[in-house]
Write a protein that holds these residues in place. Structure first.
Motif, PDB file in Angstrom:
ATOM      1  N   SER A   1      11.243 -15.263-114.901  1.00  0.00           N
ATOM      2  CA  SER A   1      12.713 -14.570-114.271  1.00  0.00           C
ATOM      3  C   SER A   1      12.320 -13.574-113.079  1.00  0.00           C
ATOM      4  CB  SER A   1      13.719 -14.373-115.231  1.00  0.00           C
ATOM      5  OG  SER A   1      13.356 -13.272-115.699  1.00  0.00           O
ATOM      6  N   TRP A   2      13.180 -13.739-112.109  1.00  0.00           N
ATOM      7  CA  TRP A   2      12.828 -12.822-111.132  1.00  0.00           C
ATOM      8  C   TRP A   2      14.101 -12.695-110.082  1.00  0.00           C
ATOM      9  CZ3 TRP A   2      10.855 -17.632-111.036  1.00  0.00           C
ATOM     10  CH2 TRP A   2      11.376 -18.264-110.106  1.00  0.00           C
ATOM     11  N   LYS A   3      14.215 -11.314-109.290  1.00  0.00           N
ATOM     12  CA  LYS A   3      15.391 -11.571-108.250  1.00  0.00           C
ATOM     13  C   LYS A   3      14.677 -11.174-107.154  1.00  0.00           C
ATOM     14  CE  LYS A   3      18.607  -8.735-111.652  1.00  0.00           C
ATOM     15  NZ  LYS A   3      19.134  -7.459-111.766  1.00  0.00           N
ATOM     16  N   LYS A   4      15.570 -11.244-105.853  1.00  0.00           N
ATOM     17  CA  LYS A   4      15.090 -11.475-104.638  1.00  0.00           C
ATOM     18  C   LYS A   4      14.356 -10.205-104.295  1.00  0.00           C
ATOM     19  CE  LYS A   4      17.552 -14.864-102.336  1.00  0.00           C
ATOM     20  NZ  LYS A   4      18.498 -15.196-101.259  1.00  0.00           N
ATOM     21  N   GLY A   5      13.450  -9.935-103.710  1.00  0.00           N
ATOM     22  CA  GLY A   5      12.720  -8.658-103.489  1.00  0.00           C
ATOM     23  C   GLY A   5      12.159  -7.870-104.679  1.00  0.00           C
TER      24      GLY A   5
ATOM     25  N   GLN B   1      -0.027  -8.915-104.068  1.00  0.00           N
ATOM     26  CA  GLN B   1       1.333  -8.726-104.667  1.00  0.00           C
ATOM     27  C   GLN B   1       2.741  -8.929-103.917  1.00  0.00           C
ATOM     28  OE1 GLN B   1       1.751  -8.429-108.080  1.00  0.00           O
ATOM     29  NE2 GLN B   1       3.727  -8.481-107.765  1.00  0.00           N
ATOM     30  N   GLN B   2       2.521  -8.242-102.662  1.00  0.00           N
ATOM     31  CA  GLN B   2       3.579  -8.223-101.850  1.00  0.00           C
ATOM     32  C   GLN B   2       3.872  -9.690-101.417  1.00  0.00           C
ATOM     33  OE1 GLN B   2       5.875  -5.803-101.506  1.00  0.00           O
ATOM     34  NE2 GLN B   2       6.958  -7.212-100.115  1.00  0.00           N
ATOM     35  N   GLU B   3       2.989 -10.290-101.072  1.00  0.00           N
ATOM     36  CA  GLU B   3       3.096 -11.776-100.537  1.00  0.00           C
ATOM     37  C   GLU B   3       3.699 -12.542-101.823  1.00  0.00           C
ATOM     38  OE1 GLU B   3      -0.433 -12.987 -97.565  1.00  0.00           O
ATOM     39  OE2 GLU B   3      -1.025 -12.347 -99.690  1.00  0.00           O
ATOM     40  N   TYR B   4       3.370 -12.323-103.109  1.00  0.00           N
ATOM     41  CA  TYR B   4       4.014 -12.905-104.218  1.00  0.00           C
ATOM     42  C   TYR B   4       5.545 -12.763-104.160  1.00  0.00           C
ATOM     43  CZ  TYR B   4       4.613 -14.191-109.146  1.00  0.00           C
ATOM     44  OH  TYR B   4       4.862 -14.846-110.288  1.00  0.00           O
ATOM     45  N   VAL B   5       6.018 -11.409-104.111  1.00  0.00           N
ATOM     46  CA  VAL B   5       7.089 -11.073-104.362  1.00  0.00           C
ATOM     47  C   VAL B   5       8.075 -11.892-103.098  1.00  0.00           C
ATOM     48  CG1 VAL B   5       8.780  -9.213-103.818  1.00  0.00           C
ATOM     49  CG2 VAL B   5       6.790  -8.827-105.232  1.00  0.00           C
ATOM     50  N   GLU B   6       7.345 -12.121-101.851  1.00  0.00           N
ATOM     51  CA  GLU B   6       8.027 -12.570-100.888  1.00  0.00           C
ATOM     52  C   GLU B   6       8.022 -14.128-100.982  1.00  0.00           C
ATOM     53  OE1 GLU B   6       5.959 -11.690 -97.421  1.00  0.00           O
ATOM     54  OE2 GLU B   6       6.591  -9.725 -97.338  1.00  0.00           O
ATOM     55  N   GLU B   7       7.051 -14.844-101.893  1.00  0.00           N
ATOM     56  CA  GLU B   7       7.174 -16.109-102.233  1.00  0.00           C
ATOM     57  C   GLU B   7       8.238 -16.534-103.080  1.00  0.00           C
ATOM     58  OE1 GLU B   7       5.748 -18.591-100.903  1.00  0.00           O
ATOM     59  OE2 GLU B   7       3.790 -17.762 -99.989  1.00  0.00           O
ATOM     60  N   LEU B   8       8.284 -15.528-104.201  1.00  0.00           N
ATOM     61  CA  LEU B   8       9.419 -15.703-105.098  1.00  0.00           C
ATOM     62  C   LEU B   8      10.725 -15.722-104.713  1.00  0.00           C
ATOM     63  CD1 LEU B   8       7.779 -13.349-108.234  1.00  0.00           C
ATOM     64  CD2 LEU B   8       8.057 -16.036-108.107  1.00  0.00           C
ATOM     65  N   SER B   9      10.885 -14.673-103.586  1.00  0.00           N
ATOM     66  CA  SER B   9      12.321 -14.417-103.033  1.00  0.00           C
ATOM     67  C   SER B   9      12.692 -15.848-102.327  1.00  0.00           C
ATOM     68  CB  SER B   9      12.380 -13.500-102.149  1.00  0.00           C
ATOM     69  OG  SER B   9      12.001 -12.355-102.821  1.00  0.00           O
TER      70      SER B   9
END
Length: 666
Positions: free
Chosen positions: A116-120, A70-78
């Motif tokens: 949709s997403w925001k950084k971090g 999950q944390q890697e996914y958030v970083e990839e999205l950012s």
């Protein structure tokens, strides 16, 4: 399925909002839609972003791989939020919207997926069906719905890039194809149903155990869960440690590049260069002494060969003169004694005979060498001089020539070493960088030890989990042997056996279909001079053997790069056809490693017939002007050119391709 529209907002190189129409269109006086939607862009313009956006919209975290945390996914999205230079502030959020139609249960519905997403931050997901928001579905339910609608494993057969083709082409082990076939056959669903039935069987067995045995079994099952949870936690820590190792490695590479840019490469070898200079100076001194020694020996004789040749001739002549003088003196003494003896014994007759002998000897001696002695040296001294001139001087010259060439090389190496030392900055200039590198290297080594330790701990915990699981299975096996089973239990067991048999028969049937589809696809795409291949797929291991027209098994490593590409595309087409799914085909840079004849085959026999909707993402060297104008014009619905602006570091889409179709062509 038909993808109608893709909307990108601040996604990768696309700054702002970009609405992309992907639905194939009909042309005037043409009843059938033309299947190909063509995107053209130079490398780095953003072609791959189109494919990545569609995959991300549908599959979220799975788009980056099944093992993504999950944390890697958030970083990839950012990292996917547009980061180019703009006149205002850089955006902090991005979104993708995908509109598509899908026929489910005989009813065609239009779905709109918005991610949709925001950084971090974690992404938000919403789903609309025929314009109505499905509010009753939360994030996980929406994602599960999409996964069931278009399974991720199946989509890999329809949405792929040149890397996927190359990966499959170079897959000598067959693992990639094996995984694709398993997903295609739906064996994962059968396996899930089988596992659920096994859980039911074990529960039935547990209910028949004594109270103490049930308690023990419950404790063991709880331990299995705890060990599984601990293993997962440890592996997450290990993944984080691995991530830190990668980040530290990148930081070390950055500092090493900085070090090299500031002369660090010379600084690192400065001490070696100084030591080399000391060694070279000693060697230079030795060679100079050797040269001086040769100059003090027979070497000068080799410097004037003509003069010394005359000298040897003079010495030889003088030796002959001296020999003649010595012979004359001895002969004169002998004649004097002979005359006295003859005159004493024979009188006048003897005197006449002696004078005749003397006259003849004088005539003989007149022909002997005569001259002035310039050197007057002995024969021994003459031999020594001749030895020095004719032999010793030549050897001395050979040694001198070798020494002077060696000395020239040493002096050249000294100049180079001196230049390297001069290029190297002073130690204090790079001290901070060296210290930072040492610190980073210590941290990385510490993390590596931590990573190895965590993996070992996870291995041990996993082993404990497996031990407990074996005890649980042993308890269930004991219960099955001790108690008669009720009808539900029997039905479950029979269903498990039926599933195994169904899986076996399904696999055999699908593998047979897949082999036939591959042969048809390969023959359609291969050139006449290519090998005529058939595919034999083992229904148990899913290993693929390529067999030529002589029934000989072919080593895939021996195929050319073009043949491997054609093989991979034929496999993908066969898998897609065998799946029975009516999905669009999206291909990114598919022609990179193909020769012109293989490209012609793909252009004419694959792209126009791959699906009812084909999205091609190409450079100007793949689908070039000839292919665009002459061969694909009847199959292209519409085209976009992706134009990259180096100033704003962002891309925009404009209608058309690198070359416009002429009115006559249209």
């Amino acid at each position: 399925m038909l993808i109608k529209q893709l909307v990108l907002r601040n996604f990768r190189v696309f700054n702002g909002t970009h609405v992309i129409d992907l639905a194939p269109r009909k042309r005037q006086n043409d009843d059938n839609s033309r299947p190909i939607v063509l995107f053209g862009g130079l490398n780095g313009a953003g072609k791959t972003s189109i494919l990545s956006a569609i995959r991300l919209a549908l599959y979220g975290r799975l788009a980056f791989g099944p093992a993504t945390q999950q944390q890697e996914y958030v970083e990839e999205l950012s990292a996917l939020v547009h980061n180019g230079s703009t006149t205002g502030e850089r955006p902090s959020e991005a979104s993708i919207e995908l509109v598509f139609t899908y026929n489910k249960g005989g009813h065609e519905a239009e779905f709109t997926v918005t991610r949709s997403w925001k950084k971090g931050k974690k992404d938000q997901l919403s789903l609309q069906q025929d314009g109505q928001l499905l509010e009753e579905l939360d994030y996980d339910q929406c994602q599960g719905f999409l996964n069931e609608l278009i399974p991720h494993g199946i989509a890999d057969l329809f949405f792929f890039d040149g890397e996927k083709i190359a990966e499959l082409a170079e897959d000598d082990s067959g693992n990639i194809l094996r995984t694709a076939v398993r997903r295609l056959l739906g064996l994962d669903l059968i396996s899930k149903l089988r596992n659920d039935l096994m859980i039911f069987v074990k529960r039935q067995q547990s209910s028949q155990l004594a109270g103490s045995q049930q308690q023990k079994l419950a404790e063991l099952e709880e331990q299995v869960k705890q060990f599984a949870f601990q293993t997962e936690q440890i592996l997450e820590k290990a993944d984080f440690a691995k991530m830190r190792i990668d980040l530290l490695s990148k930081e070390i590479n950055r500092y090493e590049a900085l070090l090299n840019a500031q002369g660090g490469a010379f600084a690192q070898t400065k001490a070696q260069e100084k030591q080399k200079v000391d060694t070279l100076l000693k060697e230079k001194d030795r060679l100079e002494k050797a040269l001086r020694h040769e100059c003090d020996s027979s070497l000068p004789y080799a410097l004037a060969p003509k003069t010394l040749e005359r000298l040897l001739e003079q010495i030889s002549a003088e030796i002959q003169i001296k020999q003649a003088d010595s012979f004359e003196k001895e002969l004169t003494q002998f004649l004097t004694q002979l005359k006295n003896d003859i005159s004493f014994r024979s009188g006048t007759t003897g005197k006449i005979a002696a004078e005749a002998i003397e006259d003849n000897l004088k005539d003989y001696l007149a022909g002997k060498p005569k001259g002035e002695l310039l050197f007057d040296i002995s024969e021994r001294e003459a031999g020594m001089i001749q030895q020095s001139i004719e032999k010793d001087s030549k050897k001395a010259w050979q040694r001198f020539d070798l020494y002077r060439h060696q000395l020239a090389e040493v002096e050249e190496q000294l100049e180079q070493a001196a230049a390297n030392i001069a290029r190297a900055p002073e130690d204090d200039q790079l001290f901070d960088i060296f210290e930072k590198l040492r610190e980073l290297d210590r941290k990385r080594e510490s993390k590596r030890q931590e990573y190895r330790s965590l993996l070992e701990e996870a291995k041990q915990t996993k082993q404990l989990q497996l031990d407990c699981a074996r005890q649980v299975q042993k308890t269930h096996d004991l219960a099955r042997n001790q108690h008669n089973s009720d009808s539900a239990f029997n039905n479950a067991q029979e269903t498990i056996n039926l599933l195994d048999r169904y899986s076996e028969l399904l696999t055999q049937a699908r593998v047979k279909t897949l082999s036939a589809n591959f042969e048809g696809a390969y023959r359609k795409l291969a050139r006449k001079e290519d090998l005529q291949l058939n595919a034999h797929i083992n229904p148990e291991t899913f290993d693929v053997e390529l067999v030529d027209e002589n029934a000989s098994v072919i080593n895939r490593k021996l195929l050319s790069a073009g043949e491997k590409q054609i093989y991979a595309i034929a496999i993908l087409e066969a898998l897609a056809k065998t799946s029975g799914r009516d999905l669009p085909v999206i291909i990114d840079t598919p022609l990179g490693r193909l020769d012109s004849q293989h490209r012609d085959k793909l252009i004419n026999h694959y792209f126009p017939f791959a699906s009812h909707q084909v999205v091609l993402l190409s450079t100007d060297t793949e689908v070039d002007e000839r292919y665009f104008v002459d061969q694909l014009r009847d199959d292209i619905s519409h085209a976009y050119e992706i134009v990259f602006n180096a100033h704003t570091k962002s891309s925009a889409l404009k209608p058309g391709y690198f070359w416009e179709l002429t009115k006559e062509a249209i």
